[in-house]
Design a protein around this motif. Structure first.
Motif, mmCIF file in Angstrom:
data_model
loop_
_atom_site.group_PDB
_atom_site.id
_atom_site.type_symbol
_atom_site.label_atom_id
_atom_site.label_comp_id
_atom_site.label_asym_id
_atom_site.label_seq_id
_atom_site.Cartn_x
_atom_site.Cartn_y
_atom_site.Cartn_z
ATOM 1 N N LYS A 1 -26.150 -29.669 -15.535
ATOM 2 C CA LYS A 1 -27.408 -30.179 -16.368
ATOM 3 C C LYS A 1 -28.540 -30.259 -15.251
ATOM 4 O O LYS A 1 -28.317 -30.705 -14.222
ATOM 5 C CB LYS A 1 -26.863 -31.728 -16.739
ATOM 6 C CG LYS A 1 -28.014 -32.513 -17.390
ATOM 7 C CD LYS A 1 -28.507 -32.120 -18.628
ATOM 8 C CE LYS A 1 -29.593 -32.435 -19.462
ATOM 9 N NZ LYS A 1 -29.960 -31.835 -20.558
ATOM 10 N N ALA B 1 -21.039 -39.007 -23.464
ATOM 11 C CA ALA B 1 -21.358 -39.918 -24.549
ATOM 12 C C ALA B 1 -22.507 -39.093 -25.522
ATOM 13 O O ALA B 1 -22.726 -39.671 -26.621
ATOM 14 C CB ALA B 1 -21.986 -41.200 -23.944
ATOM 15 N N CYS B 2 -22.816 -37.777 -25.323
ATOM 16 C CA CYS B 2 -23.619 -37.082 -25.936
ATOM 17 C C CYS B 2 -25.093 -37.946 -26.282
ATOM 18 O O CYS B 2 -25.925 -37.432 -27.288
ATOM 19 C CB CYS B 2 -23.131 -37.003 -27.609
ATOM 20 S SG CYS B 2 -21.729 -35.858 -27.776
ATOM 21 N N ASP B 3 -25.291 -38.548 -25.126
ATOM 22 C CA ASP B 3 -26.936 -38.931 -25.252
ATOM 23 C C ASP B 3 -27.742 -37.720 -24.420
ATOM 24 O O ASP B 3 -28.789 -37.554 -24.912
ATOM 25 C CB ASP B 3 -26.856 -40.134 -24.076
ATOM 26 C CG ASP B 3 -28.293 -40.874 -24.250
ATOM 27 O OD1 ASP B 3 -28.927 -40.743 -25.045
ATOM 28 O OD2 ASP B 3 -28.693 -41.513 -23.070
ATOM 29 N N LEU B 4 -27.238 -36.978 -23.709
ATOM 30 C CA LEU B 4 -27.827 -35.778 -23.364
ATOM 31 C C LEU B 4 -27.045 -34.741 -23.505
ATOM 32 O O LEU B 4 -25.594 -34.779 -23.508
ATOM 33 C CB LEU B 4 -28.059 -36.014 -21.861
ATOM 34 C CG LEU B 4 -29.060 -36.697 -21.033
ATOM 35 C CD1 LEU B 4 -28.900 -36.761 -19.576
ATOM 36 C CD2 LEU B 4 -30.416 -36.302 -21.500
ATOM 37 N N LEU B 5 -27.565 -33.396 -23.686
ATOM 38 C CA LEU B 5 -26.660 -32.173 -24.089
ATOM 39 C C LEU B 5 -26.779 -31.372 -22.715
ATOM 40 O O LEU B 5 -27.625 -31.333 -22.031
ATOM 41 C CB LEU B 5 -27.264 -31.512 -25.082
ATOM 42 C CG LEU B 5 -27.108 -32.108 -26.455
ATOM 43 C CD1 LEU B 5 -28.093 -31.407 -27.601
ATOM 44 C CD2 LEU B 5 -25.818 -32.180 -27.046
ATOM 45 N N PRO B 6 -25.537 -30.700 -22.359
ATOM 46 C CA PRO B 6 -25.681 -29.930 -20.913
ATOM 47 C C PRO B 6 -26.416 -28.651 -21.006
ATOM 48 O O PRO B 6 -26.688 -28.161 -22.194
ATOM 49 C CB PRO B 6 -24.211 -29.578 -21.171
ATOM 50 C CG PRO B 6 -23.654 -29.728 -22.405
ATOM 51 C CD PRO B 6 -24.252 -30.686 -23.190
ATOM 52 N N VAL C 1 -21.729 -29.784 -27.864
ATOM 53 C CA VAL C 1 -22.841 -29.299 -28.184
ATOM 54 C C VAL C 1 -22.850 -28.843 -29.870
ATOM 55 O O VAL C 1 -23.744 -29.048 -30.553
ATOM 56 C CB VAL C 1 -23.124 -28.117 -27.341
ATOM 57 C CG1 VAL C 1 -24.380 -27.212 -28.103
ATOM 58 C CG2 VAL C 1 -23.510 -28.359 -25.990
ATOM 59 N N HIS D 1 -22.400 -34.938 -33.380
ATOM 60 C CA HIS D 1 -22.227 -36.245 -34.330
ATOM 61 C C HIS D 1 -20.596 -36.784 -34.503
ATOM 62 O O HIS D 1 -20.585 -38.165 -34.400
ATOM 63 C CB HIS D 1 -22.636 -35.654 -35.679
ATOM 64 C CG HIS D 1 -23.048 -36.868 -36.604
ATOM 65 N ND1 HIS D 1 -24.210 -37.564 -36.317
ATOM 66 C CD2 HIS D 1 -22.731 -37.272 -37.707
ATOM 67 C CE1 HIS D 1 -24.499 -38.343 -37.441
ATOM 68 N NE2 HIS D 1 -23.315 -38.336 -38.388
ATOM 69 N N ARG E 1 -19.805 -38.630 -31.201
ATOM 70 C CA ARG E 1 -20.092 -39.894 -30.761
ATOM 71 C C ARG E 1 -19.295 -40.892 -31.863
ATOM 72 O O ARG E 1 -19.248 -42.036 -31.283
ATOM 73 C CB ARG E 1 -21.538 -39.982 -31.506
ATOM 74 C CG ARG E 1 -22.641 -39.048 -30.583
ATOM 75 C CD ARG E 1 -24.060 -39.501 -31.177
ATOM 76 N NE ARG E 1 -24.950 -38.345 -30.505
ATOM 77 C CZ ARG E 1 -25.602 -37.535 -31.018
ATOM 78 N NH1 ARG E 1 -25.551 -37.439 -32.419
ATOM 79 N NH2 ARG E 1 -26.261 -36.717 -30.288
ATOM 80 N N LYS E 2 -18.692 -40.559 -33.006
ATOM 81 C CA LYS E 2 -17.703 -41.188 -33.530
ATOM 82 C C LYS E 2 -16.351 -41.718 -32.637
ATOM 83 O O LYS E 2 -16.093 -42.825 -32.866
ATOM 84 C CB LYS E 2 -17.289 -40.579 -34.811
ATOM 85 C CG LYS E 2 -18.228 -40.391 -35.850
ATOM 86 C CD LYS E 2 -17.610 -39.594 -36.969
ATOM 87 C CE LYS E 2 -18.809 -39.396 -38.084
ATOM 88 N NZ LYS E 2 -18.178 -38.597 -38.992
ATOM 89 N N ILE F 1 -26.882 -22.299 -23.565
ATOM 90 C CA ILE F 1 -25.998 -22.714 -24.691
ATOM 91 C C ILE F 1 -26.909 -22.490 -25.836
ATOM 92 O O ILE F 1 -28.164 -23.220 -26.041
ATOM 93 C CB ILE F 1 -25.313 -23.799 -24.618
ATOM 94 C CG1 ILE F 1 -24.422 -23.948 -23.481
ATOM 95 C CG2 ILE F 1 -24.648 -24.252 -26.036
ATOM 96 C CD1 ILE F 1 -23.786 -25.250 -23.371
ATOM 97 N N GLU F 2 -26.439 -22.000 -27.148
ATOM 98 C CA GLU F 2 -27.432 -22.169 -28.437
ATOM 99 C C GLU F 2 -27.302 -23.562 -28.967
ATOM 100 O O GLU F 2 -26.337 -24.215 -29.026
ATOM 101 C CB GLU F 2 -26.588 -21.116 -29.273
ATOM 102 C CG GLU F 2 -26.739 -19.460 -29.080
ATOM 103 C CD GLU F 2 -28.209 -19.018 -28.789
ATOM 104 O OE1 GLU F 2 -28.911 -19.352 -29.737
ATOM 105 O OE2 GLU F 2 -28.449 -18.352 -27.725
ATOM 106 N N GLU F 3 -28.246 -23.843 -29.609
ATOM 107 C CA GLU F 3 -28.511 -25.117 -30.002
ATOM 108 C C GLU F 3 -27.605 -25.121 -31.141
ATOM 109 O O GLU F 3 -27.362 -24.322 -32.146
ATOM 110 C CB GLU F 3 -29.925 -25.269 -30.384
ATOM 111 C CG GLU F 3 -30.022 -26.879 -30.980
ATOM 112 C CD GLU F 3 -31.565 -27.365 -31.028
ATOM 113 O OE1 GLU F 3 -31.895 -28.448 -31.553
ATOM 114 O OE2 GLU F 3 -32.444 -26.259 -30.632
#
Lengths: 240, 334
Positions: B9, B48-53, B66, B70, B73-74, B330-332
């Motif tokens: 990151k 926690a998926c607050d940031l993406l690598p 990535v 969604h 996060r569950k 990494i592709e979005e």
């Protein structure tokens, strides 16, 4: 209940429990009232002109109120650290933005509708068309929605509420003054710039009671554009 | 299970984390130990998926952060370093909001909120506005929001930060209690907290995991020999006792402790040895008739390992590190 409505409800609760919501509404009503008294009772205008002037003055308070109400929407969450709760919940960024927008627009709509007694007072000694009133209010709400979207975008960019308000004003003022620039340039650029002006060209039809679909579409497009920009700003922050 | 592979990151040109490769098993309590700026929070925010690598693969419960943030996060409950609480809400209102936000069904919300209140011992404050709570209670409410939806994975960033000693003990018990049912990842820069609560420790420095294992594993791997603390009865035979200790095979030094003994008529000594000589040492002292009051492993052994491993952290973290060309972008996610 959808995530957007859940967020909107919490935001509305925050507006109600903090002095901000009531202060903004009270201040806007005071300014609108003074302006209406000045135009309606001290200047010799016909009823339709009084109503037109009322919608002109109310548009100013609506724009200011929209920026003040929206500046906190994301910047405050960032300051408190609560944006993390939204960002790490299974909620899409678009839902966060829509929820925030609905809450601020709800307060603004209540504020706008509380001014309704002023146009109705015209009926005491004059006569105006109900359609004129309805179209004028539609214009106010559309202008308010666009300004909230601009403020929300600024709030997504900024780390503090003060910076969000400044950024909001920095975006809003040039959009307001495009009609002045339009006067100084030659066709067809002047037509283009004039059509993009947030207030002059697009708001005046509502003021005089003319419902122009082009103007309605303009405000809806501005609102959508800035809400989309705010959503993309939230998304982009995850990649930073 | 959490699987992290070659995670990087970057913030602009600055490398905050990477390369990090690790696996965390289901039900484990794992501690991220590192100095401030070592990359703990960034790693947790990615989990926690607050940031993406920037690059690399992170799978939480088999789901890529990535590709399907969604869904991840569950499954995750996250407590950031500052509890994400709304001051104007009451504790119960806030937890109901958090539960609904995390997708708990309307019929289950009250039950789950009740469980979270009970587990975090915050039920007595359920009707209190959050702004009126002490820091310790706010921290508990922060944990309650992280577990209210019964996530498989609980990520806690510095959960004991700013707590008083009593609250620290309670928080430690709370975190330990989460193990088994939840997979827990805790970060701290306080060694004792991590070693008390976690099954496994990842020592992180300059964004990289420089060591991992249980406290015992880290001690045996990185400590050069063993350090013992010995308390003897003071008296005429002290010199002979010192000689007897030095005569034990493996003992490299016997010194008076830096801090004088708090016990009356006692002397504290520090013994360093090549290996575990506790049995031989106690046998030698008792056999020779010296008053052995206490013999134990040095309490600060692991701390010295941590300090050794973290030595260059902090300063290095502030340096600007040029991006490595190796990691592929990494592709979005769609």
């Amino acid at each position: 209940m959808s995530a957007a409505m859940l967020i909107a409800r919490r935001e509305l609760l925050a507006y109600v429990r903090s002095p901000l919501g009531a202060s903004v509404v009270a201040a806007a009503l005071l300014v609108d009232g003074i302006y209406f008294y000045w135009k309606g009772l001290t200047e010799k205008l016909v009823s339709a002109q009084v109503l037109q002037e009322f919608f002109y003055g109310a548009s100013g308070t609506t724009m200011v109120a929209a920026i003040v109400l929206s500046m906190r929407l994301l910047a405050e969450e960032r300051q408190l650290g609560t944006l993390t709760l939204l960002n790490t919940s299974p909620v899409r960024d678009g839902e966060i933005i829509v929820g925030k927008f609905i809450s601020a627009f709800g307060i603004l709509a209540v504020m706008t509708l509380l001014t309704l007694y002023m146009p109705l007072l015209i009926f005491v000694n004059g006569k105006v068309s109900v359609a004129h009133i309805a179209v004028g209010y539609l214009g106010l709400l559309l202008l308010g929605a666009a300004c909230i979207a601009i403020g929300l975008f600024a709030s997504a960019l900024a780390k503090s509420q003060v910076v969000a308000a400044i950024v909001g004003v920095v975006i809003l003022v040039p959009l307001l003054l495009l009609w002045v620039v339009a006067r100084a340039v030659d066709p067809p650029l002047n037509t283009f710039l004039s059509a993009l002006a947030l207030h002059h060209e697009n708001y005046r039809p509502f003021m005089v009671g003319i419902l122009e679909l082009r103007a309605v579409a303009f405000y809806l497009a501005v609102t959508y554009f800035f809400l989309l920009a705010a959503t993309k700003t939230l998304e982009a922050r995850r990649w930073r | 299970m959490i699987e992290i592979s070659e995670l990087y990151k970057y913030y602009g040109d600055r490398r905050a984390v990477g390369p990090v490769t690790a696996t965390i098993d289901k039900g484990e309590i794992v501690g991220l130990l590192g100095l401030n700026g070592a990359g703990k929070t960034t790693t947790l925010r990615v989990l926690a998926c607050d940031l993406l690598p920037t690059s690399g693969t992170v799978r939480v419960g088999g789901i890529d952060v990535v590709e399907s943030p969604h869904e991840v996060r569950k499954k995750v409950g996250y407590l950031p370093d500052t509890p994400p609480v709304y001051p104007e809400m009451t504790v119960e209102e806030y937890l109901v909001f958090a539960a609904k936000l995390r997708g708990v069904g309307a019929a289950q919300v009250q039950k789950r909120v009740g469980e979270a209140l009970e587990l975090t011992q915050t039920a007595v404050e359920r009707s209190t506005p959050i702004f009126a709570l002490s820091h310790g209670f706010r921290q508990r409410v922060g944990i309650a929001q992280a577990i209210v939806h019964r996530p498989e994975f609980v990520v806690l960033d510095e959960p004991i930060s700013g707590l008083d000693p009593v609250q620290i003990v309670e928080m430690r018990d709370l975190v330990r209690g989460l193990g088994g049912e939840h997979t827990v990842v805790v970060s701290s820069h306080i060694l004792s907290e991590i070693s008390e609560t976690c099954d496994r420790i990842f020592v992180i420095r300059d964004g990289e995991i420089v060591a991992s294992g249980s406290e015992a594993e880290l001690s045996s791997r990185f400590l050069r020999g063993m350090r013992l603390e010995v308390t003897l009865r003071a008296g005429d035979g002290l010199d002979a006792a010192l000689e007897a200790m030095r005569a034990v095979s493996g003992v490299t030094s016997v010194e008076h402790a830096a801090v004088p003994s708090r016990e009356p008529r006692a002397v504290d000594l520090t013994v360093t040895a090549d290996g575990d000589v506790r049995e031989e040492l106690s046998r030698a002292l008792v056999g020779a008739g010296h008053g052995l009051l206490e013999l134990r492993r040095g309490e600060r052994e692991l701390e010295s390992v941590f300090l050794e491993l973290s030595r260059s952290a902090g300063t290095a973290a502030r340096k600007k590190v040029k991006k490595k060309p190796a990691p592929e972008p990494i592709e979005e996610a769609p």
